[in-house]
Motif scaffolding. Structure first.
Motif, PDB file in Angstrom:
ATOM      1  N   LYS A 132       0.848  -1.182   0.000  1.00 20.38           N
ATOM      2  CA  LYS A 132       0.000   0.000   0.000  1.00 20.38           C
ATOM      3  C   LYS A 132       0.889   1.240   0.000  1.00 20.38           C
ATOM      4  O   LYS A 132       2.035   1.208   0.473  1.00 20.38           O
ATOM      5  CB  LYS A 132      -0.929   0.024   1.207  1.00 20.38           C
ATOM      6  CG  LYS A 132      -0.214   0.050   2.558  1.00 20.38           C
ATOM      7  CD  LYS A 132      -1.211   0.014   3.706  1.00 20.38           C
ATOM      8  CE  LYS A 132      -0.500   0.002   5.066  1.00 20.38           C
ATOM      9  NZ  LYS A 132      -1.458  -0.058   6.184  1.00 20.38           N
ATOM     10  N   ASP A 185      -4.184   6.143  -1.230  1.00 21.10           N
ATOM     11  CA  ASP A 185      -4.674   4.899  -0.616  1.00 21.10           C
ATOM     12  C   ASP A 185      -4.635   3.726  -1.601  1.00 21.10           C
ATOM     13  O   ASP A 185      -5.215   2.676  -1.348  1.00 21.10           O
ATOM     14  CB  ASP A 185      -6.088   5.076  -0.072  1.00 21.10           C
ATOM     15  CG  ASP A 185      -7.117   5.335  -1.178  1.00 21.10           C
ATOM     16  OD1 ASP A 185      -6.705   5.644  -2.311  1.00 21.10           O
ATOM     17  OD2 ASP A 185      -8.328   5.230  -0.900  1.00 21.10           O
ATOM     18  N   GLY A 210      -7.735   2.540  -4.150  1.00 25.52           N
ATOM     19  CA  GLY A 210      -8.051   2.189  -2.777  1.00 25.52           C
ATOM     20  C   GLY A 210      -9.523   2.349  -2.462  1.00 25.52           C
ATOM     21  O   GLY A 210     -10.387   2.224  -3.345  1.00 25.52           O
TER      22      GLY A 210
END
Length: 315
Positions: A132, A185, A210
């Protein structure tokens, strides 16, 4: 004409005779060389590290990739010094099951011996995993390498022709591109599939949005003329969705292809910190600055690098 031809023939004959009568400077010289000139196995990552040590020993270190590697039966490909002999011989299967090591012996033409310890380690891909974004940063500088410039590199020291690293702090991209925050994200998954003929790992990746289900927009709206200006051609480096990659570990350069190797590609520089986090830096410099605007757009037009900093996604 006949006399000229005869003279030419006589000249060639005499010159050939003189050359043939000269002593061969290498005649009678024997070689003490007992080196490995190259060493490679199937699935090897990068070049082997070959180090002679003293008069009678040496080491070879290499990495191999693959879950099904049988260390008990490895047939290496190698070249040794001319007129030297080696044991085990070329083309012979070798047992490396003893901790990944095996000792080779090279004997020179003069009979001198060098013992070579070859060590095979299993390659652990540094890219593999689900990651991430930890931070999405960029740097810029107006008047780079000039004492009147300003930017995240800090002041330029004319005396040393350099910048003080303590003053260098990349900025969050969303400061000047508000919609760049959508990238913060996002996630990416890397998977190593094979080692190619160059010794470079290759694999697949999947770069996904994300929780906000969005990718960054690199449109500055308004620009200095009150219009929307799209900078995606510079700042959209990370390909969206699925693709393939090749990683040159020696140069720390990763090449990413959108879709497959027939698709658009981009190169980035990979670094790994002490915690195992990875960073991919993309060059975005273009010499397109104009003096009729300031603030965010001047930063954007004088941008040099963007950084995707990743950490493993353990959630």
């Amino acid at each position: 004409m006949k006399n000229q031809i005869l003279k030419l023939v006589l000249f060639i004959f005499v010159a050939t005779s003189v050359i043939s009568c000269q002593d061969d400077p290498l005649e009678g010289v024997v070689s003490n060389d007992r080196q490995f000139l190259s060493f490679k196995i199937d699935g090897q990552v990068g070049p082997a590290i070959i180090k002679p040590e003293g008069e009678g020993s040496g080491t070879i270190e290499l990495f191999a990739f693959g879950e099904d590697i049988d260390l008990s039966s490895i047939t290496p490909k190698f070249e040794v010094s001319e007129k030297a002999t080696v044991s085990p011989q070329k083309g012979e299967a070798v047992n490396f099951d003893n901790g990944g090591s095996h000792t080779f012996q090279i004997v020179s033409e003069t009979g001198k011996i060098r013992e070579w310890t070859v060590k095979i380690s299993i390659y652990e891909p540094i890219l593999d995993g689900e990651w991430k974004i930890r931070s999405f940063l960029y740097d810029w500088h107006i008047g780079l390498n000039n004492d009147w410039g300003w930017g995240v590199f800090g002041a330029y020291d004319v005396a040393t022709s350099s910048y003080d690293p303590a003053n260098y702090v990349p900025e969050v991209l969303a400061k000047d591109f508000p919609d760049a925050a959508f990238e913060e994200d996002n996630t990416i998954e890397f998977k190593t599939v094979l080692i190619n003929e160059k010794g470079n790992p290759e694999g697949t990746f999947s770069y996904e949005a994300g929780d906000d289900n969005s990718f960054s927009s690199f449109v500055l709206n308004p620009d200095h003329q009150g219009n929307a200006r799209d900078y995606s051609h510079r700042f959209r480096k990370m390909p969206k969705g699925n693709g393939v990659w090749e990683f040159n570990e020696l140069g720390n350069v990763i090449t990413l292809w959108e879709g497959n190797k027939n698709g658009p590609s981009v190169k980035g520089n990979v670094t790994v910190d002490a915690q195992g986090n990875i960073s991919i830096a993309f060059d975005i410099w273009e010499n397109s600055f104009t003096w009729d605007h300031w603030d965010a757009e001047s930063h954007i037009q004088n941008a040099y690098t963007i950084y995707y900093n990743f950490e493993l996604d353990n959630i």
